[in-house]
Design an enzyme around this catalytic site. Structure first.
Site, PDB file in Angstrom:
ATOM      1  N   HIS A 221      41.522  35.082  37.021  1.00 17.16           N
ATOM      2  CA  HIS A 221      40.684  36.186  37.529  1.00 17.16           C
ATOM      3  C   HIS A 221      40.699  37.370  36.545  1.00 17.16           C
ATOM      4  CE1 HIS A 221      39.210  38.903  40.872  1.00 17.16           C
ATOM      5  NE2 HIS A 221      39.833  39.795  40.124  1.00 17.16           N
ATOM      6  N   GLU A 222      41.883  37.728  36.081  1.00 15.06           N
ATOM      7  CA  GLU A 222      41.996  38.875  35.161  1.00 15.06           C
ATOM      8  C   GLU A 222      41.343  38.555  33.823  1.00 15.06           C
ATOM      9  OE1 GLU A 222      42.831  41.733  36.191  1.00 15.06           O
ATOM     10  OE2 GLU A 222      43.420  40.946  38.134  1.00 15.06           O
TER      11      GLU A 222
ATOM     12  N   GLU B 183      33.872  41.704  40.856  1.00 17.71           N
ATOM     13  CA  GLU B 183      34.966  40.987  41.522  1.00 17.71           C
ATOM     14  C   GLU B 183      34.575  39.540  41.832  1.00 17.71           C
ATOM     15  OE1 GLU B 183      38.205  41.503  42.276  1.00 17.71           O
ATOM     16  OE2 GLU B 183      37.899  43.178  40.940  1.00 17.71           O
TER      17      GLU B 183
ATOM     18  N   HIS C  17      37.577  38.864  34.075  1.00 17.07           N
ATOM     19  CA  HIS C  17      37.083  40.247  33.946  1.00 17.07           C
ATOM     20  C   HIS C  17      36.896  40.589  32.468  1.00 17.07           C
ATOM     21  CE1 HIS C  17      37.029  42.040  37.909  1.00 17.07           C
ATOM     22  NE2 HIS C  17      38.311  41.818  38.160  1.00 17.07           N
TER      23      HIS C  17
HETATM   24 ZN    ZN Z   1      39.378  41.788  39.911  1.00 19.52          ZN
END
Ligand code: ZN
Length: 267
Positions: free
Chosen positions: A136-137, A199, A140
């Site tokens: 997830h990071e 997100e 981004h």
């Molecule tokens: Zn996030």
């Protein structure tokens, strides 16, 4: 005068958009990725010098983080190469570090500079769930969300100033902006939240990235359920904007079949 400034800003916004080849979405992009990476490198080293970094030789947690980081970075490098999307990782020099902290948090700065806080590990419990968060990071970062956020802030707060000019003229404000964009430092609560769209993209691609690395993406469901009951201090970045756990779980279910294809191919 106001009108002229408004027109100029509109011009900046219209001409400063770039198509993101990962997401297929047009993003405001006024900042050179290489400039952001340079800034990230220096802020990353400062952060590491001010925190207790665990060595993978003596810490089981750090060894886990290193292993998951190596597997994800290797898998996506290979995958982007097969898709002709090598440029997504241009300038990347991966680093994975584990810092001792009770905060449930992790982040990835431009150029692949990753930190995981030990407070996260009792919630992830296993490497597949850790891969979901690190994926997830990393998503981004690869989706250039930081660039988008910095660009928006430069337009809104500094009148569309170039990053190099902002750094020269307002060094402290620019640095604060950068730290807030990535949620670094002790004041995580002061972080600018990612948008819901960012997100959702990070969840979607994070799931795919962990699956490409051979981790079972279905672990994401149990992890987010554990996360929703985990207390603690200020909320981590990955909880900052989601409207509800239920919405996130629904979206993850929707992304799961695609992620499973990559998982099955990797195993
Ligand atoms: Zn996030």
């Amino acid at each position: 005068m106001k009108k002229i400034i408004y027109l100029l800003l509109t011009f900046v916004i219209l001409t400063g958009c770039a198509l993101n080849i990962l997401t297929g979405r047009k993003q405001l992009s006024l900042v050179q990725e290489s400039e952001l990476q340079l800034m990230a490198k220096s802020e990353y080293n400062t952060f590491l010098s001010e925190n207790k970094v665990l060595s993978s030789g003596s810490s089981r947690e750090a060894a886990s983080v290193d292993r998951v980081g190596a597997r994800i970075s290797k898998a996506i490098t290979k995958y982007f190469a097969t898709q002709g999307q090598e440029s997504l990782l241009e300038g990347y020099k991966w680093e994975f570090n584990t810092v001792e902290s009770k905060d449930i948090n992790a982040w990835c700065m431009p150029g692949g500079k990753v930190v995981v806080y030990t407070g996260l590990l009792p919630v992830t419990k296993n490497e597949a769930a850790l891969a979901v968060v690190m994926g997830h990071e990393i998503a981004h970062s690869v989706a250039k969300h930081g660039n988008e956020r910095m660009s928006q802030a430069l337009v809104q707060q500094m009148g569309g100033m170039a990053l190099s000019v902002a750094l020269a003229q307002k060094p402290q404000e620019t640095q604060d902006l950068f730290m807030m964009t990535y949620g670094i430092g002790s004041e995580v609560g002061a972080m600018l939240p990612w948008s819901r769209q960012q997100e959702t993209e990070a969840d979607q691609y994070g799931l795919i990235f962990s699956a490409l690395a051979g981790y079972d993406p279905r672990e994401a469901i149990a992890f987010w359920q554990r996360m929703s009951t985990a207390g603690g201090g200020s909320p981590p970045e990955f909880l900052s904007t989601h409207p509800s756990d239920e919405t996130r779980l629904k979206k993850l279910e929707k992304f799961m079949p695609e992620a499973m294809k990559y998982y099955n191919a990797a195993n």
